[in-house]
Design an enzyme around this catalytic site. Structure first.
Site, short mmCIF file in Angstrom:
data_model
loop_
_atom_site.label_atom_id
_atom_site.label_comp_id
_atom_site.label_asym_id
_atom_site.label_seq_id
_atom_site.Cartn_x
_atom_site.Cartn_y
_atom_site.Cartn_z
N GLU A 184 33.63 44.26 27.70
CA GLU A 184 33.97 43.83 29.06
C GLU A 184 35.42 44.07 29.41
OE1 GLU A 184 33.00 39.69 29.63
OE2 GLU A 184 33.64 39.13 27.64
N HIS A 211 33.24 22.44 40.64
CA HIS A 211 32.12 21.60 40.21
C HIS A 211 30.93 21.71 41.12
CE1 HIS A 211 34.66 18.58 37.86
NE2 HIS A 211 33.88 19.24 37.03
N CYS A 270 24.59 42.54 30.38
CA CYS A 270 24.30 41.15 30.72
C CYS A 270 25.12 40.67 31.92
CB CYS A 270 24.52 40.24 29.52
SG CYS A 270 26.23 40.19 28.97
N ASP A 291 33.22 41.20 34.21
CA ASP A 291 34.63 41.35 33.84
C ASP A 291 35.03 42.81 33.76
OD1 ASP A 291 35.95 38.85 33.57
OD2 ASP A 291 34.54 38.38 31.97
C1 PEP Z 1 30.50 39.42 32.35
O1 PEP Z 1 31.72 39.38 32.33
O2 PEP Z 1 29.86 40.36 32.85
C2 PEP Z 1 29.69 38.34 31.77
C3 PEP Z 1 28.40 38.47 31.60
O3 PEP Z 1 30.31 37.20 31.42
P1 PEP Z 1 30.90 36.11 32.43
O4 PEP Z 1 30.36 36.39 33.79
O5 PEP Z 1 30.49 34.80 31.88
O6 PEP Z 1 32.38 36.34 32.33
MG MG Z 2 32.77 38.03 31.04
#
Ligand code: PEP
Ligand code: MG
Length: 756
Positions: free
Chosen positions: A603, A362, A674, A627
């Protein structure tokens, strides 16, 4: 033996100085294996010696005096080999070294075992026997097992003793304590320890005759805590969105719940005094969460205990403690809670350090939301001894410097100045197009889900939202948010950015993002029930969310829906059918919705190999490198033990990305990145070279990446990529790109501040 082992480790962990810790070890080991002597040598890396630090059996005067040069004697041999050495007759060994100071000439049996941390030999535990003695397997394995667990406890005790010295003598501390990055940035200030308000564990069981009086006192304390919580929630209101403040609502709900109040009153009615009844109730509740595998759920136990301590504080005295927070407060605690954070006036908070917790705690979520640097999981930090000391925290690298030497302070001042200079340099880029020197436009999008990322810079600079992580509003509630709550939430972001595109990702819970009210207990959460796997087994959750997204976009044409954690083609087909169903239902219900475009996150490795098949079925692909890196490299993204192996610029990752881009190109589908990699200027150039069409990142990276994009031509980026793809390891790739950046005058974008 296991029992003895546990006890020794526990005693060492509780020691308040290095000396005390080592004393425990030598005494206990000597007794446990029946040796004549047990000693510990610690490595002094600067002096390149092994120093005798504690002994039970040799002359005490020798402690601190005997220094063996590295590589000398049998102790040196143990350290050099990083393996136990077990010699029945040590003096006949060619490496034997006689040290007269210790009076050791009469010892024959020798067993030495290394103490190792992160591949470094911190020291050697040695057992000796007057008579020739080959130590048995049981003794060797005992010492070996013990030594493997000692390194952490020794470094903690060492830091503890050193910090006490610092507090007393005002000296400086020339090393740093390592934790995990919780929230980026550098904070310089004075430590204020967020100590437990009241020690619930110390409350004894006591009987009462005054049931009514105790019940009244308890109820008054609960009411007072309710007031506190409302006040704290008010403090936060300017910084956090309603969903983040929902944590306080959850705590208020817990306070008013039958389980907490009724159970305590019942115990009081059975004759317990209020404080004891409270302690038992809180412990019962917290234990349920304590044993859970999920980090997030275990955090709930600390919320419950925090509540308990607050109630106890009001039971014990009427006035809550008031603290004088210095102008630059570094808030430090064993487990800093969101409530303790809220106590500090916002303009005085320079940083947060928590001995426990991770970036998904948190407090780390709050720290990021309000833009304050944070370091989590600093296990070596002796919190109780840190009050009032000066500290520098490095939220980029997860480091804490306590009472830093002038040179360290200077280095960070310089870094802070560099950050400011860089910001000034970046300022003129605002509003300029993100275009390569040969005119290729690379839209830069925003990653969001937390309020501060959307404010000012993000909303002005980004060409849209490339990733809206929808799990945040789910995580801070105590139940699934309903359709209308979600509509309001998504509409807010859709409207803010329209007509720019907004990519809403469907719920990606599981892994390191469990929900408190939807417990999933798995031994391998990252390989388990997460992302669309949960959506497919609970279509009702998915349908509610998609309906909310479609309704939120009424009147706008900018919604795109992104599906996380896809690993098979069938998943995409089924999810598309569900999206179609939500669409048809809403049309039937009379909503004037339009069809969104749908994309898939790449991912996991299987999605890389299926890029072509996935691209054929959807409108766009978005690569989640956070990921993807952990799955390709088989490195848990949250585990500090393997953090050194986690590198998203690894050539294996880059080659996988190239494969995705090539697959999508066959169907003329756009590919975006992303994950954090997109916000790294060094990598962004390589991604442009690869043919990635857009990049999505947190607000703080937008201008830095824009600068990098505007400094290269597409063809130069392609050439650089070709070189990088032939490299064999991540460090090589980084060094190569850093060199290129330095050459073209982008050196300011490199380094902890530049590359986050
Ligand atoms: C990722 O896995 O790169 C991603 C953008 O999602 P998160 O970091 O929320 O798992
Ligand atoms: Mg991810």
């Amino acid at each position: 033996m296991l029992e003895v082992l546990h006890r020794i480790v526990q005693e060492v962990s509780a020691a308040t100085s290095l000396e005390a810790a080592l004393k425990v070890i030598v005494t206990r080991v000597k007794g446990a294996i029946g040796a004549d002597v047990c000693s510990i040598y610690l490595t002094n890396f600067e002096e390149r010696t092994h120093v005798l630090m504690a002994t039970d059996g040799l002359r005490q005067e020798a402690v601190g005096k005997v220094r063996l040069p590295l590589g000398r004697g049998l102790v040196g041999l143990v350290a050099e080999r990083a393996e136990p050495v077990n010699e029945a007759d040590a003096p006949s060994h060619p490496r034997y070294l006689r040290i007269s100071d210790t009076g050791e000439q009469q010892y024959h049996g020798f067993l030495g075992v290394p103490i190792i941390q992160n591949r470094r030999v911190l020291g050697v535990v040695v057992a000796r026997q007057v008579e020739p003695r080959q130590f048995g397997d049981a003794e060797v394995t005992f010492l070996f097992t013990l030594a493997a667990q000692l390194a952490g406890a020794i470094t903690f005790a060492q830091a503890s003793g050193e910090l006490t010295g610092l507090q007393q003598a005002g000296e400086t501390f020339n090393r740093f304590l390592q934790g995990r990055p919780g929230s980026p940035g550098v904070g310089i200030g004075t430590i204020v320890v967020a100590y437990r308000l009241a020690d619930l564990d110390a409350v004894p069981d006591r009987k009462t005759d005054d049931v009514a009086g105790e019940s009244d006192a308890f109820r008054a304390a609960v009411a007072a805590v309710e007031d506190d919580l409302r006040r704290l929630k008010g403090h936060l209101s300017e910084d956090l969105p309603a969903e983040d403040r929902a944590l306080f609502d959850a705590l208020l709900l817990m306070l008013g719940s039958d389980t907490l109040v009724t159970r305590t009153i019942a115990l009081i009615e059975q004759g317990s005094w209020a404080a004891g009844a409270l302690r038992r109730t809180i412990e019962e509740h917290a234990k349920v969460f304590d044993v859970m595998e999920d980090v997030y759920l275990r955090e709930r136990a600390s919320d419950i205990r925090d509540l308990g301590r607050r109630i106890l504080m009001h039971l014990q005295s009427d006035a809550p403690r008031t603290v004088d927070y210095p102008p630059h407060t570094i808030l430090v605690g064993e487990e800093v809670s969101a409530m303790q954070l809220a106590e500090v006036p916002k303009d005085r908070l320079a940083g947060i350090v928590s001995a426990s917790g991770s970036s998904s705690s948190h407090v780390a979520i709050f720290a990021r939301a309000i833009g304050v640097p944070a370091v989590m999981g600093v296990t070596d930090l002796p919190v109780a001894r840190a009050e009032g000391l000066e500290a520098i925290i490095d939220g980029y690298r997860g480091r804490v410097h306590v009472s830093p030497a002038a040179t360290v302070r200077e280095e960070y001042r310089r870094l802070a100045l560099e950050e400011q200079a860089l910001s000034r340099e970046l300022e003129p880029l605002r509003g300029l197009p993100a275009e390569t020197t040969d005119g290729v436009h690379v839209p830069l999008y925003l990653n969001t889900g937390l309020v501060n990322e959307m404010l000012h810079l993000g909303a002005e600079e980004a060409e849209g939202v490339g990733l809206y992580r929808t799990e945040m509003p789910f995580m801070v509630r105590d139940r699934f948010p309903g359709e209308s709550v979600q509509v309001a939430n998504y509409r807010n972001v859709i409207k803010t950015f329209a007509p720019r595109p907004v990519v809403l990702r469907t719920l990606d819970i599981g892994g390191d993002k469990p929900l408190p009210y939807f417990p999933v207990s798995e031994s391998n959460p990252f390989l388990g029930w997460r992302g669309v796997r949960i959506s497919l087994s609970h279509p009702e959750i998915f349908l509610t969310q998609v309906r909310a997204m479609l309704r939120a976009a009424i009147g706008f044409q900018n919604l795109r829906i992104l599906l996380p954690m896809v690993s098979t083609v069938a998943e995409v087909e089924e999810l598309q059918q569900l999206i179609q169903r939500a669409h048809d239902e809403l049309i039937e219900e009379g909503f004037a919705i339009s069809k969104p475009s749908v994309g898939v996150m790449v991912e996991v490795p299987s999605a890389v190999y299926l890029a072509e098949e996935l691209a054929r079925r959807v409108e766009f692909l978005s690569i989640g490198t956070n990921d993807l890196t952990q799955y390709i490299l088989a490195v848990d993204r949250n585990n500090p033990h393997v953090a050194d192996l986690y590198d998203d610029m690894h050539p294996a990752v880059l080659r996988a990305l190239q494969q995705v881009v090539d697959g999508a190109r066959l169907y003329h589908r756009s590919v975006s990145v992303c994950g954090e990699l997109a916000g790294n200027p060094l990598a962004a150039v390589l991604l442009v070279g690869m043919g990635v069409e857009s990049l999505s990142m947190s607000a703080g990276s937008l201008l830095k990446v824009k600068w990098a994009v505007r400094s290269f031509s597409r063809s130069r980026a392609r050439q650089l990529l070709q070189v990088a793809l032939r490299m064999e390891d991540a460090r090589q790739v980084r060094r190569f790109m850093e060199g290129v950046f330095a050459e073209v005058g982008l050196g300011g974008l490199v380094g902890p501040a530049g590359t986050h």
